[in-house]
Scaffold this motif. Sequence first.
Motif, PDB file in Angstrom:
ATOM      1  N   VAL A 141       8.812   7.202   2.067  1.00 34.33           N
ATOM      2  CA  VAL A 141       8.118   6.064   2.674  1.00 34.33           C
ATOM      3  C   VAL A 141       6.689   5.982   2.166  1.00 34.33           C
ATOM      4  O   VAL A 141       5.938   6.961   2.223  1.00 34.33           O
ATOM      5  N   ASP A 142       6.330   4.810   1.645  1.00 28.04           N
ATOM      6  CA  ASP A 142       4.957   4.523   1.240  1.00 28.04           C
ATOM      7  C   ASP A 142       4.379   3.553   2.257  1.00 28.04           C
ATOM      8  O   ASP A 142       5.119   2.835   2.937  1.00 28.04           O
ATOM      9  N   GLN A 143       3.046   3.497   2.365  1.00 23.12           N
ATOM     10  CA  GLN A 143       2.414   2.681   3.400  1.00 23.12           C
ATOM     11  C   GLN A 143       1.257   1.856   2.858  1.00 23.12           C
ATOM     12  O   GLN A 143       0.578   2.255   1.903  1.00 23.12           O
ATOM     13  N   ALA A 144       1.040   0.705   3.491  1.00 20.89           N
ATOM     14  CA  ALA A 144      -0.116  -0.142   3.213  1.00 20.89           C
ATOM     15  C   ALA A 144      -0.558  -0.775   4.527  1.00 20.89           C
ATOM     16  O   ALA A 144       0.280  -1.212   5.315  1.00 20.89           O
ATOM     17  N   THR A 145      -1.867  -0.807   4.745  1.00 20.51           N
ATOM     18  CA  THR A 145      -2.380  -1.352   6.009  1.00 20.51           C
ATOM     19  C   THR A 145      -3.227  -2.603   5.824  1.00 20.51           C
ATOM     20  O   THR A 145      -3.729  -3.151   6.794  1.00 20.51           O
ATOM     21  N   THR A 146      -3.398  -3.039   4.576  1.00 22.05           N
ATOM     22  CA  THR A 146      -4.151  -4.274   4.322  1.00 22.05           C
ATOM     23  C   THR A 146      -3.391  -5.131   3.317  1.00 22.05           C
ATOM     24  O   THR A 146      -2.503  -4.643   2.605  1.00 22.05           O
ATOM     25  N   ARG A 147      -3.776  -6.386   3.251  1.00 21.39           N
ATOM     26  CA  ARG A 147      -3.171  -7.316   2.296  1.00 21.39           C
ATOM     27  C   ARG A 147      -3.372  -6.840   0.868  1.00 21.39           C
ATOM     28  O   ARG A 147      -2.423  -6.781   0.077  1.00 21.39           O
ATOM     29  N   ASP A 148      -4.612  -6.480   0.515  1.00 23.36           N
ATOM     30  CA  ASP A 148      -4.918  -6.072  -0.858  1.00 23.36           C
ATOM     31  C   ASP A 148      -4.195  -4.782  -1.237  1.00 23.36           C
ATOM     32  O   ASP A 148      -3.719  -4.641  -2.371  1.00 23.36           O
ATOM     33  N   GLU A 149      -4.130  -3.844  -0.285  1.00 22.68           N
ATOM     34  CA  GLU A 149      -3.443  -2.584  -0.564  1.00 22.68           C
ATOM     35  C   GLU A 149      -1.948  -2.837  -0.798  1.00 22.68           C
ATOM     36  O   GLU A 149      -1.338  -2.237  -1.693  1.00 22.68           O
ATOM     37  N   ALA A 150      -1.373  -3.729  -0.016  1.00 21.98           N
ATOM     38  CA  ALA A 150       0.045  -4.052  -0.176  1.00 21.98           C
ATOM     39  C   ALA A 150       0.309  -4.676  -1.546  1.00 21.98           C
ATOM     40  O   ALA A 150       1.250  -4.281  -2.253  1.00 21.98           O
ATOM     41  N   LEU A 151      -0.522  -5.649  -1.941  1.00 19.55           N
ATOM     42  CA  LEU A 151      -0.333  -6.315  -3.229  1.00 19.55           C
ATOM     43  C   LEU A 151      -0.520  -5.344  -4.382  1.00 19.55           C
ATOM     44  O   LEU A 151       0.201  -5.406  -5.393  1.00 19.55           O
ATOM     45  N   GLU A 152      -1.487  -4.429  -4.250  1.00 21.48           N
ATOM     46  CA  GLU A 152      -1.719  -3.438  -5.306  1.00 21.48           C
ATOM     47  C   GLU A 152      -0.505  -2.519  -5.472  1.00 21.48           C
ATOM     48  O   GLU A 152      -0.056  -2.247  -6.589  1.00 21.48           O
ATOM     49  N   LYS A 153       0.050  -2.053  -4.347  1.00 14.89           N
ATOM     50  CA  LYS A 153       1.192  -1.140  -4.419  1.00 14.89           C
ATOM     51  C   LYS A 153       2.435  -1.854  -4.946  1.00 14.89           C
ATOM     52  O   LYS A 153       3.197  -1.290  -5.727  1.00 14.89           O
ATOM     53  N   VAL A 154       2.628  -3.098  -4.517  1.00 16.33           N
ATOM     54  CA  VAL A 154       3.796  -3.846  -4.979  1.00 16.33           C
ATOM     55  C   VAL A 154       3.683  -4.156  -6.471  1.00 16.33           C
ATOM     56  O   VAL A 154       4.695  -4.196  -7.184  1.00 16.33           O
ATOM     57  N   SER A 155       2.461  -4.351  -6.958  1.00 19.05           N
ATOM     58  CA  SER A 155       2.272  -4.667  -8.376  1.00 19.05           C
ATOM     59  C   SER A 155       2.457  -3.451  -9.279  1.00 19.05           C
ATOM     60  O   SER A 155       2.779  -3.584 -10.455  1.00 19.05           O
TER      61      SER A 155
END
Length: 444
Positions: free
Chosen positions: A351-365
């Motif tokens: 499981v990976d985690q993101a708590t902000t919009r920018d963090e989510a987009l960075e991880k997905v990219s």
Amino acid sequence: MSQIQRILVVDDEPGILQNVTKILSKAEYEVFQASSAKEALEEMAKRSYSLLISDIVMPEMNGLELLKMVKNQWPLTQVLMMTAYASTETAVKAIRLGALDYLPKPFTPDELRALVDRSVAGDLYEASVGDVEREDIDAMHLNLPLDMLSEADVGEGFCDIGKKVCNVFQKLGHTCKAGEKKGLCPQEAKKAKSEDAAPAIQELIGVDMPFNYEEVVEATGPEYVANLGRDGFAFMPYEDLKASAARMEARLNRAKLAAMYKKKESRIPGTTDALSDITDAVGIEYVKHLDRDGFSRIPFEELKGSVEKMEAKLSGKEIELALASDILVVDDEVAVNNNIRKILKKGQYTVDQATTRDEALEKVSKGFYRVIILDLKMPGVVGLELLEAVHKMQPNAKIVIITGYASIETAVETSRLGAMLYVPKPFTPAEIRTAVEKASRLAA
């Protein structure tokens, strides 16, 4: 309108059939009627229809079953669903099964005409769903909300004030003086009052969902729970933390751990995977650099060589799936995010985690994920833009929406934009596990 559009309306209520037919006939549509799903299938076998408008709750065969059969046999026929028992669950199922839209009853003539006009004009589109996922959707099971059922549906003892079957209401001769006086169910009022009181430690487990107290103690230790605060964080004194870590370390036999990496048929810590299976799947370089925490820190040159060998065997989607991590959880509420991670890690997911919009987009990219659990309402996110961006960057990932702002409209829109499941908050550990298991199975 250059060509008269032929529409088939399906509903077991004669009054609804007559009203919908009257409304659409005035708009110069050619309208036919069917009072059951079986009759609708017989009609469609006789002539072609541009649009099917079907009720969902019908005897013998419901509207979702009909929708599934129609899209299999007549995929070019567009479908609209209507229901007096609207729920996010049936809305998601309808859209993922191929419906253009989902119209809750009651609706106005203008709402119906506008939706039909948009459908025949091509302004609406079907969700892009693979055959495997569409076939997997259970169209037979309908989970109808209790507050939308009548007393005849649920039996004796149904109280209109509390919108539920109540033993007290039944024992008092189907009366509730306290409820009638205040316009509020006494039991619900008592429950709300008790929730306002300071909770015990057991009640603090899972701020947004009902976690099992014993499970949390087993996973984290009694020290963690004893120091748990209302915000979902545990602030443990240093000495307690040190003692807990010492006990954990005492359980590990370092000699056995070292020997494990030398044996061909030994197993990875915390899993049932044989070391030989891991070697076959990811290469000897990964296993050679595997540490006690379950991470592999491979030198760049070896990693580059391993990836080149993998690329020689695979291409396209196969590479993406081979490199994919299991799950990314995106939620700005840290306590909820962490709780979901703890639930899923027990199922041996990474499981990976993101708590902000920018963090989510960075991880997905940068990485690939088989399943993405996405909260809808986050700071800096406008509407469904984050869902659209995530789905565009990783179209093969299965997206599960979690939200405390559940509505029929968002359920329909998120399903159109690629979300395969929609889980309203608060949810139980079992509900999130079931959703992820289903998404993971379809992502395989």
